[in-house]
Design an enzyme around this catalytic site. Sequence first.
Site, short mmCIF file in Angstrom:
data_model
loop_
_atom_site.label_atom_id
_atom_site.label_comp_id
_atom_site.label_asym_id
_atom_site.label_seq_id
_atom_site.Cartn_x
_atom_site.Cartn_y
_atom_site.Cartn_z
N SER A 147 46.26 33.87 47.66
CA SER A 147 46.38 32.42 47.44
C SER A 147 47.58 31.84 48.17
O SER A 147 47.64 30.64 48.39
CB SER A 147 46.60 32.11 45.96
OG SER A 147 45.61 32.66 45.18
N HIS A 175 39.79 33.06 51.83
CA HIS A 175 40.33 32.60 50.54
C HIS A 175 39.22 31.87 49.79
O HIS A 175 38.98 30.69 50.01
CB HIS A 175 41.54 31.70 50.79
CG HIS A 175 42.18 31.18 49.55
ND1 HIS A 175 42.76 29.95 49.45
CD2 HIS A 175 42.33 31.74 48.32
CE1 HIS A 175 43.24 29.76 48.23
NE2 HIS A 175 42.98 30.84 47.53
N GLU A 187 38.39 29.09 52.42
CA GLU A 187 39.34 28.82 53.50
C GLU A 187 39.46 30.06 54.35
O GLU A 187 39.63 31.16 53.79
CB GLU A 187 40.73 28.58 52.90
CG GLU A 187 41.05 27.17 52.59
CD GLU A 187 42.48 27.05 52.07
OE1 GLU A 187 43.22 26.23 52.60
OE2 GLU A 187 42.87 27.76 51.12
N ASN A 225 45.62 24.84 48.33
CA ASN A 225 46.72 24.81 47.36
C ASN A 225 47.86 23.89 47.78
O ASN A 225 48.60 23.39 46.94
CB ASN A 225 47.23 26.23 47.10
CG ASN A 225 46.24 26.99 46.23
OD1 ASN A 225 45.59 26.40 45.36
ND2 ASN A 225 46.11 28.28 46.46
P1 NAD Z 1 42.77 39.79 38.58
O1 NAD Z 1 44.03 40.17 37.94
O2 NAD Z 1 41.65 39.19 37.79
O3 NAD Z 1 42.13 41.10 39.34
C1 NAD Z 1 42.88 41.99 40.12
C2 NAD Z 1 42.22 43.37 40.06
O4 NAD Z 1 42.88 44.22 41.00
C3 NAD Z 1 42.31 44.04 38.69
O5 NAD Z 1 41.01 44.43 38.27
C4 NAD Z 1 43.21 45.24 38.93
O6 NAD Z 1 42.85 46.38 38.14
C5 NAD Z 1 42.97 45.51 40.40
N1 NAD Z 1 44.03 46.27 41.08
C6 NAD Z 1 45.37 46.22 40.82
N2 NAD Z 1 46.00 47.08 41.65
C7 NAD Z 1 45.05 47.67 42.43
C8 NAD Z 1 45.09 48.64 43.47
N3 NAD Z 1 46.24 49.16 43.88
N4 NAD Z 1 43.93 49.03 44.02
C9 NAD Z 1 42.74 48.52 43.60
N5 NAD Z 1 42.65 47.59 42.62
C10 NAD Z 1 43.79 47.16 42.05
O7 NAD Z 1 43.17 38.82 39.80
P2 NAD Z 1 42.30 37.64 40.47
O8 NAD Z 1 42.49 36.38 39.69
O9 NAD Z 1 40.93 38.17 40.76
O10 NAD Z 1 43.11 37.44 41.84
C11 NAD Z 1 42.99 38.33 42.90
C12 NAD Z 1 43.50 37.68 44.17
O11 NAD Z 1 42.76 36.48 44.43
C13 NAD Z 1 44.99 37.25 44.12
O12 NAD Z 1 45.55 37.43 45.39
C14 NAD Z 1 44.90 35.77 43.77
O13 NAD Z 1 46.03 35.05 44.20
C15 NAD Z 1 43.66 35.39 44.56
N6 NAD Z 1 42.98 34.17 44.10
C16 NAD Z 1 42.87 33.92 42.75
C17 NAD Z 1 42.21 32.76 42.33
C18 NAD Z 1 42.08 32.45 40.85
O14 NAD Z 1 41.78 31.28 40.52
N7 NAD Z 1 42.23 33.44 39.98
C19 NAD Z 1 41.65 31.88 43.28
C20 NAD Z 1 41.74 32.20 44.62
C21 NAD Z 1 42.42 33.33 45.02
#
Ligand code: NAD
Length: 317
Positions: A147, A175, A187, A225
């Site tokens: 993000s 993204h 994006e 963002n």
């Molecule tokens: P989340 O916490 O729901 O999921 C992350 C997952 O990654 C978890 O299941 C965790 O077990 C796993 N993980 C952690 N370390 C790991 C590793 N070393 N190897 C493999 N898996 C691993 O997070 P999310 O909300 O899905 O966000 C993920 C990414 O997407 C982030 O970079 C976030 O900024 C981005 N993002 C989030 C949103 C949102 O609204 N949540 C929107 C756009 C982008």
Amino acid sequence: MVSIIAARHVVRLSRRMRLFSTTVARDAEVKRLGVVGAGQMGLGIALVAAQKANVPVTLVDSSQKSLDKGLAFAEKLLAKDVSKQRITQEQADTVRDLLKPATSLDSLGEIDFVIEAVPEIPELKFDIFSKLAQICPKHAILATNTSSISITRIAAATTQDPRDTSNSSRVVSTHFMNPVPIQKGVEIISGLQTSKETLDAAVAFCERMGKIASVSADSPGFLANRILMPYINEAIICLDTGVGSRDSIDAIMKNGTNVPMGPLQLADFIGLDTCLAIMKVLHTETGDSKYRPSVLLRNMVDAGWLGKKSGKGFYDY
Ligand code: NAD
């Protein structure tokens, strides 16, 4: 004259860079996808890729518990689609069979395109990309769903020698917007090292997933963002300084700009910790005081009132 010299320089530079670069997978050649992280975003990306682009997806998560939880959630979404007659049971079975869970990055040795969606921790992403560059085939595109972290910095983690762009040129950001199965927008962000072939392949693959791509520069907050978070932050400042009540703020934006929810409710859905993290990046990376996170936002995160995911935010859940 200056522009002719500059153009020659660019041609020479790109020829030199090609010495190190390899041909990346074009969209038509993306036959197998990898997704790293089976959380909120990764699971949605895997599901939509299987459903719309019809590709097998190796879904890697270091936690078996997260994988189980993610796959159970996918089951629930598919069952809902079947019950609402959006897809047939047979289509749901096909999508389920395309999802291949795994707990090690080593299972990504045969993919053509990988999308990383692990938590927003820079060192974690750098470590994963340095490993992906070694494990994935040399033609594979290496995409991140970050993000706010610079794509140029993530790409730099794939090489020891900055002159060798064979790995960094295939790093890009896709993204996706949350929730991935619903939001159409994505994006696409190039780092300084990203090749045009990589950018084009990322746009093409996202379109194959049924998304509408917007290209953004590698700049703090990118596009979505950079625009959305100051809007949410300003709404929180309005609440904090008594300009309007929670309900007035959400109602005027909802009914005045034709969006499905007001900024405070939206902040609760995104997660107040995520909103704060992105505001901090905008503030520190630009040095511009207009991005200073609101005091109330900081306090609510300190209190553990993170919005929907913690049961309490601007609203109670
Ligand atoms: P989340 O916490 O729901 O999921 C992350 C997952 O990654 C978890 O299941 C965790 O077990 C796993 N993980 C952690 N370390 C790991 C590793 N070393 N190897 C493999 N898996 C691993 O997070 P999310 O909300 O899905 O966000 C993920 C990414 O997407 C982030 O970079 C976030 O900024 C981005 N993002 C989030 C949103 C949102 O609204 N949540 C929107 C756009 C982008």
